[in-house]
Design a protein around this motif. Structure first.
Motif, PDB file in Angstrom:
ATOM      1  N   UNK A 154      35.332 -63.486 -44.834  1.00  0.00           N
ATOM      2  CA  UNK A 154      34.499 -62.700 -45.739  1.00  0.00           C
ATOM      3  C   UNK A 154      34.440 -61.238 -45.339  1.00  0.00           C
ATOM      4  N   UNK A 155      34.249 -60.967 -44.048  1.00  0.00           N
ATOM      5  CA  UNK A 155      34.191 -59.576 -43.569  1.00  0.00           C
ATOM      6  C   UNK A 155      35.523 -58.870 -43.765  1.00  0.00           C
ATOM      7  N   UNK A 156      36.607 -59.572 -43.456  1.00  0.00           N
ATOM      8  CA  UNK A 156      37.935 -58.987 -43.591  1.00  0.00           C
ATOM      9  C   UNK A 156      38.227 -58.611 -45.038  1.00  0.00           C
ATOM     10  N   UNK A 157      37.909 -59.502 -45.959  1.00  0.00           N
ATOM     11  CA  UNK A 157      38.143 -59.218 -47.378  1.00  0.00           C
ATOM     12  C   UNK A 157      37.194 -58.139 -47.886  1.00  0.00           C
ATOM     13  N   UNK A 158      35.959 -58.139 -47.406  1.00  0.00           N
ATOM     14  CA  UNK A 158      34.985 -57.101 -47.784  1.00  0.00           C
ATOM     15  C   UNK A 158      35.555 -55.731 -47.425  1.00  0.00           C
ATOM     16  N   UNK A 159      36.052 -55.589 -46.190  1.00  0.00           N
ATOM     17  CA  UNK A 159      36.650 -54.321 -45.759  1.00  0.00           C
ATOM     18  C   UNK A 159      37.900 -53.990 -46.568  1.00  0.00           C
ATOM     19  N   UNK A 160      38.735 -55.000 -46.789  1.00  0.00           N
ATOM     20  CA  UNK A 160      39.995 -54.778 -47.510  1.00  0.00           C
ATOM     21  C   UNK A 160      39.719 -54.251 -48.914  1.00  0.00           C
ATOM     22  N   UNK A 161      38.667 -54.743 -49.559  1.00  0.00           N
ATOM     23  CA  UNK A 161      38.339 -54.280 -50.909  1.00  0.00           C
ATOM     24  C   UNK A 161      37.849 -52.835 -50.906  1.00  0.00           C
ATOM     25  N   UNK A 162      37.395 -52.367 -49.734  1.00  0.00           N
ATOM     26  CA  UNK A 162      37.044 -50.945 -49.591  1.00  0.00           C
ATOM     27  C   UNK A 162      38.273 -50.100 -49.284  1.00  0.00           C
ATOM     28  N   UNK A 163      39.407 -50.754 -49.055  1.00  0.00           N
ATOM     29  CA  UNK A 163      40.619 -50.032 -48.710  1.00  0.00           C
ATOM     30  C   UNK A 163      40.787 -49.828 -47.217  1.00  0.00           C
ATOM     31  N   UNK A 164      40.068 -50.612 -46.409  1.00  0.00           N
ATOM     32  CA  UNK A 164      40.107 -50.507 -44.945  1.00  0.00           C
ATOM     33  C   UNK A 164      40.529 -51.865 -44.394  1.00  0.00           C
ATOM     34  N   UNK A 165      41.243 -51.863 -43.293  1.00  0.00           N
ATOM     35  CA  UNK A 165      41.595 -53.128 -42.652  1.00  0.00           C
ATOM     36  C   UNK A 165      41.224 -53.077 -41.170  1.00  0.00           C
TER      37      UNK A 165
END
Length: 134
Positions: free
Chosen positions: A33-44
């Motif tokens: 969940x955290x990884x996808x949350x960040x990815x949707x912000x354009x951050x990994x």
């Protein structure tokens, strides 16, 4: 605050003898969940590590309300709890296909400078992305 949802299926290897999702797997679910949350912000996480920032979990509090079972399709909602500083806090809710609340949790992570191994402030590029989403 900013939320994101992902869906995933409980796999056989994630269950115990009762066909319930084993409690130890929930930390990995929250990481998804955290990884996808960040990815949707354009951050990994990978980008942050390349920039010299680690993000270890320092606190995880999980409340198991009802069991998730083998082959259930679950929805994990990940929400930023407050504006981050040197720490970032997330709230999680897991529901099943009947929209029953199964699990709630909170996780606190700290931004760590990989060179000094000391806490540091949130990277400006991440804070800027969060502020644009508010």
């Amino acid at each position: 605050m900013i939320s994101d949802k992902i869906e995933f299926r409980v796999r056989y290897g994630e269950t115990d003898q009762m066909s319930y999702a084993y409690h130890g797997n929930y930390a990995a679910y929250f990481e998804m969940g955290r990884t996808e949350w960040l990815r949707k912000l354009g951050i990994s996480y990978k980008k942050m590590e390349e920039d010299g920032i680690m993000l270890p979990v320092i606190n995880l509090n999980t409340n198991y309300l009802k069991p998730a079972k083998y082959d259930d399709v679950l929805t994990l909602k990940t929400t930023l709890a407050k504006i981050p500083t040197a720490r970032i806090e997330f709230k999680f809710e897991i529901t099943n296909q009947q929209n029953e609340l199964l699990t709630t949790a909170t996780a606190v992570l700290v931004f760590v400078n990989m060179k000094t191994n000391r806490p540091t402030r949130i990277p400006k590029y991440l804070l800027d992305k969060i502020n644009t989403m508010l």
